[in-house]
Write an enzyme that holds these catalytic residues in place. Structure first.
Site, PDB file in Angstrom:
ATOM      1  N   ASP A  89     -39.912 -11.792 -33.427  1.00 34.30           N
ATOM      2  CA  ASP A  89     -40.751 -12.943 -33.800  1.00 34.30           C
ATOM      3  C   ASP A  89     -42.228 -12.529 -33.768  1.00 34.30           C
ATOM      4  O   ASP A  89     -43.112 -13.325 -34.110  1.00 34.30           O
ATOM      5  CB  ASP A  89     -40.469 -14.159 -32.918  1.00 34.30           C
ATOM      6  CG  ASP A  89     -40.781 -13.910 -31.452  1.00 34.30           C
ATOM      7  OD1 ASP A  89     -41.141 -12.764 -31.095  1.00 34.30           O
ATOM      8  OD2 ASP A  89     -40.663 -14.864 -30.659  1.00 34.30           O
ATOM      9  N   SER A  90     -42.497 -11.273 -33.421  1.00 31.92           N
ATOM     10  CA  SER A  90     -43.843 -10.713 -33.597  1.00 31.92           C
ATOM     11  C   SER A  90     -44.202 -10.731 -35.086  1.00 31.92           C
ATOM     12  O   SER A  90     -45.361 -10.505 -35.450  1.00 31.92           O
ATOM     13  CB  SER A  90     -43.911  -9.281 -33.051  1.00 31.92           C
ATOM     14  OG  SER A  90     -42.872  -8.480 -33.584  1.00 31.92           O
ATOM     15  N   ASP A 134     -34.406 -11.651 -33.905  1.00 30.32           N
ATOM     16  CA  ASP A 134     -34.961 -12.409 -32.779  1.00 30.32           C
ATOM     17  C   ASP A 134     -34.741 -13.905 -33.010  1.00 30.32           C
ATOM     18  O   ASP A 134     -34.990 -14.404 -34.111  1.00 30.32           O
ATOM     19  CB  ASP A 134     -36.481 -12.148 -32.735  1.00 30.32           C
ATOM     20  CG  ASP A 134     -37.004 -11.988 -31.328  1.00 30.32           C
ATOM     21  OD1 ASP A 134     -36.229 -12.172 -30.373  1.00 30.32           O
ATOM     22  OD2 ASP A 134     -38.201 -11.658 -31.194  1.00 30.32           O
ATOM     23  N   LYS A 174     -31.664 -11.256 -30.304  1.00 32.90           N
ATOM     24  CA  LYS A 174     -32.461 -11.111 -29.072  1.00 32.90           C
ATOM     25  C   LYS A 174     -32.974 -12.482 -28.670  1.00 32.90           C
ATOM     26  O   LYS A 174     -33.299 -13.302 -29.541  1.00 32.90           O
ATOM     27  CB  LYS A 174     -33.633 -10.157 -29.291  1.00 32.90           C
ATOM     28  CG  LYS A 174     -34.463  -9.960 -28.010  1.00 32.90           C
ATOM     29  CD  LYS A 174     -35.499  -8.871 -28.149  1.00 32.90           C
ATOM     30  CE  LYS A 174     -36.787  -9.309 -28.792  1.00 32.90           C
ATOM     31  NZ  LYS A 174     -37.477 -10.439 -28.113  1.00 32.90           N
ATOM     32  N   GLU A 195     -35.254 -14.560 -25.219  1.00 27.12           N
ATOM     33  CA  GLU A 195     -36.132 -14.328 -24.070  1.00 27.12           C
ATOM     34  C   GLU A 195     -35.706 -15.145 -22.849  1.00 27.12           C
ATOM     35  O   GLU A 195     -35.252 -16.286 -22.997  1.00 27.12           O
ATOM     36  CB  GLU A 195     -37.574 -14.702 -24.435  1.00 27.12           C
ATOM     37  CG  GLU A 195     -38.154 -13.845 -25.536  1.00 27.12           C
ATOM     38  CD  GLU A 195     -39.617 -14.169 -25.830  1.00 27.12           C
ATOM     39  OE1 GLU A 195     -40.212 -15.036 -25.132  1.00 27.12           O
ATOM     40  OE2 GLU A 195     -40.159 -13.560 -26.760  1.00 27.12           O
ATOM     41  N   GLU A 236     -40.765  -5.943 -20.943  1.00 24.89           N
ATOM     42  CA  GLU A 236     -42.113  -5.940 -21.542  1.00 24.89           C
ATOM     43  C   GLU A 236     -43.201  -6.149 -20.492  1.00 24.89           C
ATOM     44  O   GLU A 236     -43.121  -7.075 -19.671  1.00 24.89           O
ATOM     45  CB  GLU A 236     -42.206  -7.036 -22.632  1.00 24.89           C
ATOM     46  CG  GLU A 236     -43.587  -7.093 -23.279  1.00 24.89           C
ATOM     47  CD  GLU A 236     -43.650  -7.852 -24.584  1.00 24.89           C
ATOM     48  OE1 GLU A 236     -42.595  -8.285 -25.087  1.00 24.89           O
ATOM     49  OE2 GLU A 236     -44.778  -7.997 -25.110  1.00 24.89           O
TER      50      GLU A 236
HETATM   51  O1  KIV Z   1     -40.959  -9.791 -31.182  1.00 28.92           O
HETATM   52  C1  KIV Z   1     -41.001  -8.580 -30.932  1.00 28.92           C
HETATM   53  O2  KIV Z   1     -41.354  -7.742 -31.769  1.00 28.92           O
HETATM   54  C2  KIV Z   1     -40.626  -8.165 -29.592  1.00 28.92           C
HETATM   55  C3  KIV Z   1     -40.839  -6.728 -29.234  1.00 28.92           C
HETATM   56  C4  KIV Z   1     -42.262  -6.456 -28.977  1.00 28.92           C
HETATM   57  C5  KIV Z   1     -39.964  -6.311 -28.122  1.00 28.92           C
HETATM   58  O3  KIV Z   1     -40.179  -8.946 -28.825  1.00 28.92           O
END
Ligand code: KIV
Length: 264
Positions: A47-48, A86, A116, A118, A182
């Site tokens: 989600d970056s 994510d 993924k 969190e 992280e």
């Molecule tokens: O969203 C993302 O790219 C991340 C990574 C930095 C691990 O969570």
């Protein structure tokens, strides 16, 4: 890299062999293709995306539709790499049903091999693992909780280390197949990695993790103000600006297009 899609078993075996590996973020087809062909075993459509591609201030506005769009593009470019999608903010926090439905969409509609999420979402991790959707957990600095954490700050310093370690152990017990660590002290990154059977993937968590992940824009030098935990291995921002400036100069001078780039 195996001559097939990298699986959760490969990653587990690599931990046993103490073989270090990398994960990189990817958000589009050509980048996914380049990274896949360079032998990167795991591509994370993080989600970056929000900060690195869509121009948001943080990860919170990223929607499921945006994630699906970009996971699809990356999945089309990845031949051997495992693609991890994510789950964006509020796609799984309100209920387990939300989480199951949205994780299912990333796999079914976009072609992710794993998802993924969190934090200590133990019941959801358990449920997804039961269904057969592999879950990459994420502890330490969890950007979706940026306001609750009071900013993008290093986590697990001093007494807080024990809580992060406990979370990690519980997530492994719940069924996570791997875990992002992280922004935490290097000692804690190493301690968690040594305590878990599943591979850990560090970003700002020292060199004692099983794997390392970077945001591709940081690695390539596209990010204007990269965080301390990132290292730029190229200066694409400069390269792109240089190429565009040269093109503008050619057009203004009338030297492009020349004969080589024109049709008779
Ligand atoms: O969203 C993302 O790219 C991340 C990574 C930095 C691990 O969570």
């Amino acid at each position: 890299m195996p001559d097939r899609t990298v699986s959760i078993h490969d990653l587990k075996a690599w931990k046993g062999e103490q073989r270090r590996w990398v994960m990189l973020t990817a958000y589009d087809f050509p980048t996914a293709q380049i990274l896949d062909r360079a032998g990167v075993p795991v591509l994370l459509v993080g989600d970056s995306l929000g900060r690195n591609v869509l121009g948001y201030d943080n990860e919170l506005p990223v929607t499921m539709e945006e994630m699906l769009h970009h996971v699809r593009a990356v999945a089309r470019g990845a031949e051997h790499a495992m693609v991890v999608g994510d789950l964006p903010f509020m796609s799984y926090q309100a209920s387990i049903d939300d989480g199951v439905r949205n994780a299912g969409r990333l796999v079914k509609e976009a072609g992710a091999h794993a998802v993924k999420l969190e934090g200590a979402q133990l019941d959801l991790v358990h449920r997804l693992s039961d269904i057969g959707i592999p879950v990459m957990a994420h502890v330490g600095l969890t950007p979706q909780a940026v306001h609750g954490l009071g900013g993008y700050r290093v986590q697990g310093r001093g007494e807080a280390a024990q809580k992060v370690l406990e979370q990690a152990v519980q997530l492994e017990k719940a069924g996570a197949f791997s875990m992002v660590l992280e922004a935490m002290p290097a000692e804690l990154g190493a301690e968690i990695s040594g305590s878990l059977q599943i591979p850990t993937i560090g970003i700002g968590a020292g060199s004692g993790t099983d794997a390392q992940v970077l945001v591709i824009n940081d690695l390539l030098g596209i990010t204007e103000q990269p965080p301390k935990l990132a290292k730029a291995y190229a200066d694409l921002r400069g390269t792109i600006a240089g190429a565009v400036t040269a093109f503008v100069a050619d057009v203004e001078a009338g030297t492009f297009p020349d004969e080589d780039h024109s049709y008779a």
